[in-house]
Design a protein around this motif. Structure first.
Motif, mmCIF file in Angstrom:
data_model
loop_
_atom_site.group_PDB
_atom_site.id
_atom_site.type_symbol
_atom_site.label_atom_id
_atom_site.label_comp_id
_atom_site.label_asym_id
_atom_site.label_seq_id
_atom_site.Cartn_x
_atom_site.Cartn_y
_atom_site.Cartn_z
ATOM 1 N N LYS A 89 -3.066 140.161 108.215
ATOM 2 C CA LYS A 89 -3.439 141.023 107.094
ATOM 3 C C LYS A 89 -3.531 140.137 105.872
ATOM 4 N N PRO A 90 -4.606 140.097 105.157
ATOM 5 C CA PRO A 90 -5.852 140.800 105.446
ATOM 6 C C PRO A 90 -6.557 140.196 106.657
ATOM 7 N N LEU A 91 -7.547 140.935 107.145
ATOM 8 C CA LEU A 91 -8.306 140.523 108.315
ATOM 9 C C LEU A 91 -8.870 139.120 108.126
ATOM 10 N N GLN A 92 -8.687 138.274 109.133
ATOM 11 C CA GLN A 92 -9.234 136.919 109.100
ATOM 12 C C GLN A 92 -10.037 136.685 110.362
ATOM 13 N N VAL A 93 -11.145 135.969 110.189
ATOM 14 C CA VAL A 93 -12.028 135.673 111.308
ATOM 15 C C VAL A 93 -12.195 134.168 111.390
ATOM 16 N N GLU A 94 -12.113 133.654 112.617
ATOM 17 C CA GLU A 94 -12.281 132.224 112.847
ATOM 18 C C GLU A 94 -13.473 132.013 113.777
ATOM 19 N N TYR A 95 -14.220 130.973 113.502
ATOM 20 C CA TYR A 95 -15.377 130.624 114.320
ATOM 21 C C TYR A 95 -15.131 129.285 114.974
ATOM 22 N N GLU A 96 -15.606 129.153 116.218
ATOM 23 C CA GLU A 96 -15.490 127.887 116.917
ATOM 24 C C GLU A 96 -16.677 127.704 117.845
ATOM 25 N N LEU A 97 -16.904 126.470 118.243
ATOM 26 C CA LEU A 97 -17.998 126.171 119.151
ATOM 27 C C LEU A 97 -17.664 126.657 120.557
ATOM 28 N N THR A 98 -18.688 127.107 121.265
ATOM 29 C CA THR A 98 -18.524 127.484 122.663
ATOM 30 C C THR A 98 -18.737 126.240 123.532
ATOM 31 N N ASP A 99 -18.433 126.377 124.807
ATOM 32 C CA ASP A 99 -18.695 125.279 125.744
ATOM 33 C C ASP A 99 -20.184 124.926 125.744
ATOM 34 N N SER A 100 -21.011 125.940 125.572
ATOM 35 C CA SER A 100 -22.456 125.725 125.518
ATOM 36 C C SER A 100 -22.825 124.806 124.350
ATOM 37 N N ALA A 101 -22.225 125.026 123.199
ATOM 38 C CA ALA A 101 -22.494 124.172 122.031
ATOM 39 C C ALA A 101 -21.960 122.766 122.251
ATOM 40 N N TRP A 102 -20.778 122.649 122.842
ATOM 41 C CA TRP A 102 -20.234 121.308 123.123
ATOM 42 C C TRP A 102 -21.151 120.552 124.080
#
Length: 136
Positions: A89-102
């Motif tokens: 709280k508050p809402l947090q969003v995390e982005y990461e690379l997928t295996d496809s991107a790697w």
């Protein structure tokens, strides 16, 4: 400069190469997934690991929130970025690379090697040719 575009391809996966409309279509889809303002910068930033939206926006300044959101959605749709909602709280969003991107890392390395070999030389050689011809 040598032009090797007419040499037969010795790679079994490349039968028909550019003449094959199905392969050309796949190539276009791959390029489309990577093209777009900020996509390469986003992917490059995420190569250091998962990043929250705010930190990603700061790292990519002067990108707008709207543009970052749109590009992240496209990258997520194309399977290159994953979005993880953190229990906070508050809402947090995390982005990461997928295996496809790697999986693109070897291609990125090859493009970088190509750019180092041919990129700057091309523009320098063209400028020198113009100067010699008295066009510059």
């Amino acid at each position: 400069m040598e032009n090797n575009t007419t040499d037969p391809c010795d790679n079994r996966e490349c039968e028909g190469c550019i003449a094959d409309p199905a392969l050309l279509s796949e190539f276009k889809q791959a390029i489309h997934a990577l093209s777009g303002k900020w996509k390469l910068e986003i992917l490059g930033t995420l190569m250091d690991g998962g990043v929250r939206f705010g930190a990603l926006r700061r790292a990519l300044a002067p990108i707008t929130q709207h543009m970052l959101t749109a590009q992240l959605r496209e990258l997520e749709r194309d399977g290159l970025v994953s979005r993880k909602v953190l229990a906070a709280k508050p809402l947090q969003v995390e982005y990461e690379l997928t295996d496809s991107a790697w999986g693109l890392l070897p291609a990125f390395r090859e493009l970088l090697a190509w750019s180092k070999t041919y990129g700057p030389r091309r523009s320098t050689v063209a400028s020198e040719a113009q100067l010699e011809a008295g066009v510059g």
